[in-house]
Design an enzyme around this catalytic site. Structure first.
Site, PDB file in Angstrom:
ATOM      1  N   LEU A 197       0.868  -1.177   0.000  1.00  0.00           N
ATOM      2  CA  LEU A 197       0.000   0.000   0.000  1.00  0.00           C
ATOM      3  C   LEU A 197       0.906   1.230   0.000  1.00  0.00           C
ATOM      4  O   LEU A 197       1.970   1.215   0.600  1.00  0.00           O
ATOM      5  CB  LEU A 197      -0.901   0.022   1.239  1.00  0.00           C
ATOM      6  CG  LEU A 197      -1.925  -1.105   1.377  1.00  0.00           C
ATOM      7  CD1 LEU A 197      -2.651  -0.980   2.724  1.00  0.00           C
ATOM      8  CD2 LEU A 197      -2.935  -1.089   0.245  1.00  0.00           C
ATOM      9  N   ASP A 198       0.468   2.293  -0.679  1.00  0.00           N
ATOM     10  CA  ASP A 198       1.242   3.529  -0.672  1.00  0.00           C
ATOM     11  C   ASP A 198       1.370   4.064   0.748  1.00  0.00           C
ATOM     12  O   ASP A 198       0.554   3.752   1.631  1.00  0.00           O
ATOM     13  CB  ASP A 198       0.562   4.593  -1.546  1.00  0.00           C
ATOM     14  CG  ASP A 198       0.538   4.204  -3.012  1.00  0.00           C
ATOM     15  OD1 ASP A 198       1.379   3.384  -3.413  1.00  0.00           O
ATOM     16  OD2 ASP A 198      -0.323   4.727  -3.740  1.00  0.00           O
ATOM     17  N   LYS A 199       2.370   4.880   0.975  1.00  0.00           N
ATOM     18  CA  LYS A 199       2.617   5.459   2.297  1.00  0.00           C
ATOM     19  C   LYS A 199       1.364   6.082   2.892  1.00  0.00           C
ATOM     20  O   LYS A 199       1.050   5.880   4.074  1.00  0.00           O
ATOM     21  CB  LYS A 199       3.724   6.514   2.192  1.00  0.00           C
ATOM     22  CG  LYS A 199       4.004   7.249   3.497  1.00  0.00           C
ATOM     23  CD  LYS A 199       5.066   8.329   3.297  1.00  0.00           C
ATOM     24  CE  LYS A 199       5.304   9.097   4.598  1.00  0.00           C
ATOM     25  NZ  LYS A 199       6.318  10.169   4.425  1.00  0.00           N
ATOM     26  N   ARG A 252      -5.197   5.359  -7.933  1.00  0.00           N
ATOM     27  CA  ARG A 252      -4.960   6.797  -8.095  1.00  0.00           C
ATOM     28  C   ARG A 252      -4.817   7.178  -9.564  1.00  0.00           C
ATOM     29  O   ARG A 252      -5.379   8.180 -10.024  1.00  0.00           O
ATOM     30  CB  ARG A 252      -3.717   7.191  -7.300  1.00  0.00           C
ATOM     31  CG  ARG A 252      -3.845   6.907  -5.802  1.00  0.00           C
ATOM     32  CD  ARG A 252      -2.502   6.948  -5.092  1.00  0.00           C
ATOM     33  NE  ARG A 252      -1.913   8.282  -5.144  1.00  0.00           N
ATOM     34  CZ  ARG A 252      -0.666   8.561  -4.786  1.00  0.00           C
ATOM     35  NH1 ARG A 252       0.137   7.578  -4.385  1.00  0.00           N
ATOM     36  NH2 ARG A 252      -0.207   9.792  -4.842  1.00  0.00           N
TER      37      ARG A 252
END
Length: 322
Positions: A138-140, A237
């Site tokens: 998962l992205d930050k 995104r």
């Protein structure tokens, strides 16, 4: 650090007539057939001393198999005593609810404080599993559920399940613009042609499919649920921005769009929301060892609840403003 791997076996007579890759998958069940095929093509497998063999080659039984290869990505990162929100755990896997502002894997600019550093501290033996058992990321600034393999067999099966699209991941998000209905985005994703740290929809990218449905409409924003078929970097995104509905708070692929006539409170709330409004809310998979169907849910975090409520109040106060 790399790890040398040597495996030896005699082909069972019961496997006579099977393809070499099928026979090896039966002899070495801890490794996926796709990984075994790569090893054969990479000339890591000897069949009765013969090196140049093919995955489709038939075995007759009784042959000696010698497999020599190197397992990459054996972890060198430092163990750190960092709390993890563990949703589920057994001998083979664990599921965590990752908070925002936490990187999954060490990299440039983030050598420590990551999920991987925390895993190494809590489970020292996980250092022997490639990528410390991390199957997907998962992205930050994306929160929510992640599955981690604690053993090599579990990791092998989970990676294979992910490749076969047998793991279901659902997300909750808030996007800019008003969506009228759900749908899907089926567009390839690869590196942006000029912005090397960005991803983009590009013809030469890897296949990527994102399903979405409308959960709640605001004046100029929409709360949606999404389900991934693939798992490309920044997939949600990029896909949402591609169709003109970038995620609220996304500093990379979107921009701040304030509703007409927004109150000072809403403006402050939106300007203060500094991360993409994205949360991995549900994870469903077959257990990699037992085969049991399992499902977990993680409540939407407070910051997303708060911004959704601010948009909801704004919608009630200004029903006639588009």
């Amino acid at each position: 650090m790399s790890q040398q791997l040597e495996l030896r076996a005699i082909v069972d007579e019961e496997l006579a007539g099977a393809r070499l890759d099928q026979a090896l998958a039966a002899l070495f069940p801890d490794y996926s057939r796709s990984r075994i095929k790569e090893w054969i093509l990479g000339e890591c497998v000897r069949l009765d001393g013969e090196l140049k063999v093919k995955p489709r080659e038939k075995v007759i039984g009784g042959e000696e198999i010698v497999l020599n290869t190197v397992l990459e990505d054996v972890v060198e990162a430092q163990a750190e005593n960092i709390d993890l929100d563990i949703v589920y755990e057994d001998d083979d896997i664990l599921v965590i609810n990752k908070p925002i502002n936490m990187v999954v894997h060490p990299g440039a600019g983030n050598p420590s404080g990551t999920v991987l550093n925390a895993l190494l501290y809590r489970y020292p033996s996980i250092s022997e599993v490639p990528r410390a058992g991390i199957v997907h990321r998962l992205d930050k600034d994306t929160s929510g559920l992640m599955v981690v393999a604690k053993t090599l067999p579990a990791q092998t099966h989970l990676v294979e399940a992910l490749q076969k699209r047998e793991i279901t991941r659902e997300y909750e998000a808030i996007v800019t613009g008003t969506m009228t209905a759900g749908g899907l985005v089926d567009e390839p994703i690869g590196r942006h042609p000029t912005k090397r740290t960005h991803m983009a929809v590009v013809a030469t990218g890897k296949p990527a499919v994102t399903h979405y449905r409308v959960a709640e409409k605001f004046r100029q924003h929409t709360r949606i649920r999404l389900r991934l078929e693939s798992g490309r970097t920044h997939q949600i995104r990029v896909h949402m921005a591609h169709i003109g509905h970038a995620l609220l708070g996304d500093q990379t692929y979107g921009r701040l769009r304030l509703p007409k006539g927004a109150s000072e409170e809403l403006i402050a709330a939106m300007r203060g929301f500094q991360r993409q409004a994205l949360h991995a809310v549900m994870l469903r998979l077959a257990h990699p060892i037992t085969g049991e169907e399992m499902e977990w849910h993680a409540a939407v975090p407070q910051d997303m609840l708060d911004i959704a409520e601010a948009l909801r109040v704004d919608h009630k106060l200004n029903p006639d403003l588009g």
